[in-house]
Scaffold this motif. Structure first.
Motif, PDB file in Angstrom:
ATOM      1  N   GLY A   4       0.777  -1.231   0.000  1.00  0.00           N
ATOM      2  CA  GLY A   4       0.000   0.000   0.000  1.00  0.00           C
ATOM      3  C   GLY A   4       0.816   1.294   0.000  1.00  0.00           C
ATOM      4  O   GLY A   4       0.265   2.357   0.268  1.00  0.00           O
ATOM      5  N   HIS A   6       2.953   2.207  -2.676  1.00  0.00           N
ATOM      6  CA  HIS A   6       3.233   2.622  -4.045  1.00  0.00           C
ATOM      7  C   HIS A   6       2.015   3.310  -4.662  1.00  0.00           C
ATOM      8  O   HIS A   6       0.884   2.893  -4.439  1.00  0.00           O
ATOM      9  CB  HIS A   6       3.660   1.428  -4.892  1.00  0.00           C
ATOM     10  CG  HIS A   6       4.922   0.795  -4.403  1.00  0.00           C
ATOM     11  ND1 HIS A   6       6.146   1.382  -4.558  1.00  0.00           N
ATOM     12  CD2 HIS A   6       5.133  -0.363  -3.733  1.00  0.00           C
ATOM     13  CE1 HIS A   6       7.070   0.610  -4.016  1.00  0.00           C
ATOM     14  NE2 HIS A   6       6.485  -0.455  -3.495  1.00  0.00           N
ATOM     15  N   GLU A   8      -0.913   4.411  -7.198  1.00  0.00           N
ATOM     16  CA  GLU A   8      -1.750   3.628  -8.113  1.00  0.00           C
ATOM     17  C   GLU A   8      -1.835   4.257  -9.499  1.00  0.00           C
ATOM     18  O   GLU A   8      -2.070   3.572 -10.480  1.00  0.00           O
ATOM     19  CB  GLU A   8      -3.168   3.486  -7.531  1.00  0.00           C
ATOM     20  CG  GLU A   8      -3.212   2.772  -6.202  1.00  0.00           C
ATOM     21  CD  GLU A   8      -2.858   1.302  -6.326  1.00  0.00           C
ATOM     22  OE1 GLU A   8      -3.162   0.689  -7.363  1.00  0.00           O
ATOM     23  OE2 GLU A   8      -2.253   0.773  -5.367  1.00  0.00           O
ATOM     24  N   ASN A   9      -1.658   5.589  -9.589  1.00  0.00           N
ATOM     25  CA  ASN A   9      -1.892   6.280 -10.862  1.00  0.00           C
ATOM     26  C   ASN A   9      -0.606   6.535 -11.651  1.00  0.00           C
ATOM     27  O   ASN A   9      -0.431   7.572 -12.259  1.00  0.00           O
ATOM     28  CB  ASN A   9      -2.627   7.596 -10.616  1.00  0.00           C
ATOM     29  CG  ASN A   9      -1.830   8.560  -9.760  1.00  0.00           C
ATOM     30  OD1 ASN A   9      -0.904   8.162  -9.082  1.00  0.00           O
ATOM     31  ND2 ASN A   9      -2.203   9.819  -9.790  1.00  0.00           N
ATOM     32  N   THR A  29       3.314  10.269 -11.764  1.00  0.00           N
ATOM     33  CA  THR A  29       2.088  10.251 -10.973  1.00  0.00           C
ATOM     34  C   THR A  29       1.546  11.666 -10.780  1.00  0.00           C
ATOM     35  O   THR A  29       0.599  11.871 -10.044  1.00  0.00           O
ATOM     36  CB  THR A  29       2.334   9.636  -9.579  1.00  0.00           C
ATOM     37  OG1 THR A  29       3.317  10.412  -8.904  1.00  0.00           O
ATOM     38  CG2 THR A  29       2.788   8.196  -9.696  1.00  0.00           C
TER      39      THR A  29
END
Length: 83
Positions: A4, A6, A8-9, A29
């Motif tokens: 959790g 890193h 996500e986008n 990101t």
């Protein structure tokens, strides 16, 4: 590895150098409010003031500064405070 942490986008983003209109794609990101179409694909757009394509260090071009004009302007501005 810790779960959790890193982002996500992580995706391809277009960066545009506003001084010379050079566009390059890289993964990022960074949040973007605009998009741009590059070769038929739409990417989020991040606008930059300066990049490797326009920075004097990377291009090898030096900018000339009018120091004589600056000095004269300074002297004229502050000459009224002279005793």
């Amino acid at each position: 590895m810790k779960a959790g942490i890193h982002p996500e986008n992580y995706r391809l983003v277009a960066f545009k150098d506003m001084s010379n209109n050079e566009i390059f794609l890289t993964k990022s990101t960074a949040e973007a409010k605009e998009t741009i179409d590059v070769d038929g694909v739409e990417y989020p757009l991040i606008k930059l003031e300066i990049s490797r394509t326009s920075h004097p260090f990377y291009t090898g071009k030096k900018k000339l500064v009018d120091t004589a004009g600056r000095i004269d302007k300074f002297k004229n501005k502050y000459s009224k405070f002279k005793k």
